[in-house]
Design an enzyme around this catalytic site. Sequence first.
Site, PDB file in Angstrom:
ATOM      1  N   SER A 196       0.835  -1.193   0.000  1.00 31.23           N
ATOM      2  CA  SER A 196       0.000   0.000   0.000  1.00 31.23           C
ATOM      3  C   SER A 196       0.881   1.258   0.000  1.00 31.23           C
ATOM      4  O   SER A 196       1.715   1.431  -0.881  1.00 31.23           O
ATOM      5  CB  SER A 196      -0.961  -0.032   1.193  1.00 31.23           C
ATOM      6  OG  SER A 196      -1.972   0.946   1.049  1.00 31.23           O
ATOM      7  N   ASP A 244      -8.738  -4.708  -5.981  1.00 28.62           N
ATOM      8  CA  ASP A 244      -8.290  -3.810  -4.921  1.00 28.62           C
ATOM      9  C   ASP A 244      -8.950  -2.438  -5.083  1.00 28.62           C
ATOM     10  O   ASP A 244      -8.879  -1.843  -6.157  1.00 28.62           O
ATOM     11  CB  ASP A 244      -6.773  -3.657  -5.006  1.00 28.62           C
ATOM     12  CG  ASP A 244      -6.163  -2.917  -3.819  1.00 28.62           C
ATOM     13  OD1 ASP A 244      -6.923  -2.340  -3.006  1.00 28.62           O
ATOM     14  OD2 ASP A 244      -4.932  -2.916  -3.714  1.00 28.62           O
TER      15      ASP A 244
END
Length: 571
Positions: free
Chosen positions: A212, A482
């Site tokens: 991330s 995602d």
Amino acid sequence: MRIAGILTVAAWLCTTVSALERRLTADDLTRKGTSPALPLGLFRHLERTEVATRPAVIGGVDSKTRQLPFGASTASKGSHFGPHTHDQRVSHLDAGTETFKQRYWFDATFYKQGGPVYLLDGGETDGEDRIPFLETGILRILAEATGGLGLILEHRYYGESFPVANLSTDSLRFLTTEQSLYDSAHFAQTVVVPGLEKHNLSDVPWIYYGGSYAGAKSAFARKLFPSVFWGAIASSAVTTAVVDFHDYYTPIMDHGPTECIERLVEHTSLIDSILALGTPFLTSRLKEAFGLGNITADADFVNALAIPLGSWQARNWDPAVGSTRFFEFCDALAVGNSSSLAAVDLPSLPKDPRKALESFQGYASYVKEHVAALCPPDTTQDECFGTDEYTGDDLEDAPWRSWSYQFCTEWGYFIGHGPDPEAPSIVSRLLDTEYTGKICRLAFPDGKLNSVPPVPNVTTVNQYGGYELSYSRLAFIDGSEDPWLYATPHSPLAPKHGRRPDTLSEPFKLIPGGVHHWDQNGSPDLKRSSEPKAIRRVHAEELAFVKEWLREWDDSRRWKWRASGRSRRAL
């Protein structure tokens, strides 16, 4: 727009509130749904409760860190891994000599002389939360296969790694992506790992790993410090900073259950239409139906409705840490076999108003039971779900304040409705950047030494390459579902979308059906055969390209040794 459709639902709201209240039951507060919409007031109340200290898990995501609750074992929290501390510079960008204690953890179980070092960036959370990746996840997988050393470095201003005594706007001036990147480089060049003092870790290959935000950092570090980090794996790496990041919801709309998404779009449109009428009677009945009748601001009300959507990100291939809450939320909307409320601008009412209203009732019931119930009974709903109070600058406020400062100054990521008010959406059009960005104006008043810009300066991040960032021995691993996909190099908005090659030097891999850094965790029982096929495959591919990178390191060492030998002989 047809007022008749709105008034039909309004009539239902007036007559069924009491029935709804009788049908609802209390829900376990440890399994609620969270999202970027989780307001500070509610977060704080959860944090204070006994449930929150277990910790509070909202839709499978820790309410404090927005991370999946990968539970470290009791043993992993002991002296075997750490924490240890490293003297880190407060600022790498001036001549100051001040330092602070930055925490790290390591596992040398598999380490062999000259083996690689795998550095996992702790990112925007307490570094201890990453221990499972050292214990059974990606660090264990790589280190065990290559005789490597696994390390976790806690990010400055998180956990217990603070260079300051408080989190005032002035004190936050050392919290930048650039400073944290220099932290990693300085750590790699100077750390002396207990028990490995005789090993020259500065002369072995270092491989940076992050997921991330930390994934973006690993990619940036490979480009900025190629002589320090031999390679890097960037998982779900948000390499592109975006102020208005409404595309967080696009993968959910694209991949969520079709019926569920259609109903949610229709319900959201209808709710917006009712609120737009500006009729206090209808507005109050609407809020009461969702158990949120005491929220004053309409925008705070619809923000609360968005909280369950965060459970999409909480999904994981490992059911022990992942959440099925999103699909339970969808089940609540999937009442009957017909479509839910037709778009309010159709010339007639739905063919089956009963089933349409039943679906809307299911939506309201879910929110009342799973969202409204999060607010303690001795607290007003405005205190829980309001967004006008953002005070607190003690170090204990770091779980919300540190990352808020980072996105307010450099990253953006204001998550709400898109700029087109008429576009289909699963969140209200009241959730614009003015609303989602108000925390920046309220939480960080100008200091004497530092101030937050009116708009996040995303150039400080995007200068590293954004969607098109690439470098030798830099791997990108993403998930096709995602919600952060549109900020990664795999984004459909990337100029080279669909045309970027996947090679051993520059791996570029998309996990089918994957969500947020699904390659980071491994099977808890260490039996890789129990992992889903897609996860076994990506782990095997990661091992393959890392081993190729290590062969390149060995070749480069031999070349330098031979060149050095020839030079000595020539002398």
